[in-house]
Design a protein around this motif. Structure first.
Motif, PDB file in Angstrom:
ATOM      1  N   HIS A   6       0.782  -1.166   0.009  1.00  0.00           N
ATOM      2  CA  HIS A   6       0.010  -0.065  -0.139  1.00  0.00           C
ATOM      3  C   HIS A   6       0.814   1.253  -0.069  1.00  0.00           C
ATOM      4  O   HIS A   6       2.016   1.241   0.426  1.00  0.00           O
ATOM      5  N   LYS A   8       0.592   4.791   1.448  1.00  0.00           N
ATOM      6  CA  LYS A   8      -0.042   5.425   2.733  1.00  0.00           C
ATOM      7  C   LYS A   8      -0.160   6.992   2.389  1.00  0.00           C
ATOM      8  O   LYS A   8       0.685   7.504   1.792  1.00  0.00           O
ATOM      9  N   SER A  10      -2.518   9.093   4.162  1.00  0.00           N
ATOM     10  CA  SER A  10      -2.778   9.560   5.580  1.00  0.00           C
ATOM     11  C   SER A  10      -2.932   8.671   6.593  1.00  0.00           C
ATOM     12  O   SER A  10      -2.451   7.434   6.211  1.00  0.00           O
ATOM     13  N   SER A  11      -3.204   9.072   7.738  1.00  0.00           N
ATOM     14  CA  SER A  11      -3.081   8.117   8.930  1.00  0.00           C
ATOM     15  C   SER A  11      -4.304   7.114   8.662  1.00  0.00           C
ATOM     16  O   SER A  11      -3.891   5.950   9.234  1.00  0.00           O
ATOM     17  N   ASN A  12      -5.356   7.293   8.045  1.00  0.00           N
ATOM     18  CA  ASN A  12      -6.274   6.120   7.832  1.00  0.00           C
ATOM     19  C   ASN A  12      -6.599   5.861   6.638  1.00  0.00           C
ATOM     20  O   ASN A  12      -7.917   5.418   6.413  1.00  0.00           O
ATOM     21  N   PHE A  13      -5.981   6.167   5.698  1.00  0.00           N
ATOM     22  CA  PHE A  13      -5.970   5.919   4.385  1.00  0.00           C
ATOM     23  C   PHE A  13      -4.779   5.395   3.430  1.00  0.00           C
ATOM     24  O   PHE A  13      -3.857   6.210   3.627  1.00  0.00           O
ATOM     25  N   LYS A 101      -3.541  14.153  -1.621  1.00  0.00           N
ATOM     26  CA  LYS A 101      -3.565  14.772  -0.242  1.00  0.00           C
ATOM     27  C   LYS A 101      -4.309  16.187  -0.424  1.00  0.00           C
ATOM     28  O   LYS A 101      -4.856  16.647   0.436  1.00  0.00           O
TER      29      LYS A 101
END
Length: 143
Positions: A6, A8, A10-13, A101
């Motif tokens: 993956h 990364k 952001s912190s959750n996506f 982002k």
């Protein structure tokens, strides 16, 4: 930065690397003896429409006025800044991350405000001073 499977964002996506097409090509420009035999530049292609991004992010990406986004909805990034293929790959993935982002940041709505009483007085005083200064520049008429 990114895991094995993956990218990364952001912190959750995160985006699966399967959705990102990465191809090594020869760099342009001067490079000495290696320029014609080593493929260090990276062509990255990311299909926005076929990706696992949420629909509202896809719409925002497709509305961006960015020359790296084709009319078919594919982000095309060419990274050839470094002489190392690994560094160019990391650079291309970072640039893709920044594009995505940029649409994830919510747009703050401007709340209209009125100028304060003090700022109005200050503005009028400065206008009066400037007016006096300009009137002193005029020619003196003799009687």
């Amino acid at each position: 930065m990114e895991t094995l499977a993956h990218l990364k964002i952001s912190s959750n996506f995160a985006i699966p690397l399967i959705e990102i097409e990465i191809q090594a090509v020869r760099s342009q420009g001067s490079g000495g003896q290696n320029v014609n035999k080593v493929s260090t530049a990276i062509h990255l292609r990311f299909d926005i429409k076929a990706s696992s991004l949420p629909e509202h992010y896809k719409e925002k990406l497709l509305q961006l006025k960015d020359s790296r986004i084709s009319s078919e909805g594919i982000i095309i990034i060419k990274a050839q800044r470094y002489s190392s293929q690994a560094k160019n790959k990391a650079d291309a993935l970072n640039r893709l991350r920044e594009i995505i982002k940029s649409v994830m940041v919510p747009i703050k709505l401007r709340t209209p405000t009125q100028p304060t009483k003090a700022s109005k007085i200050k503005r009028l005083e400065s206008k009066a001073i400037q007016g006096r200064r300009k009137s002193l520049r005029s020619k003196i008429e003799e009687e």
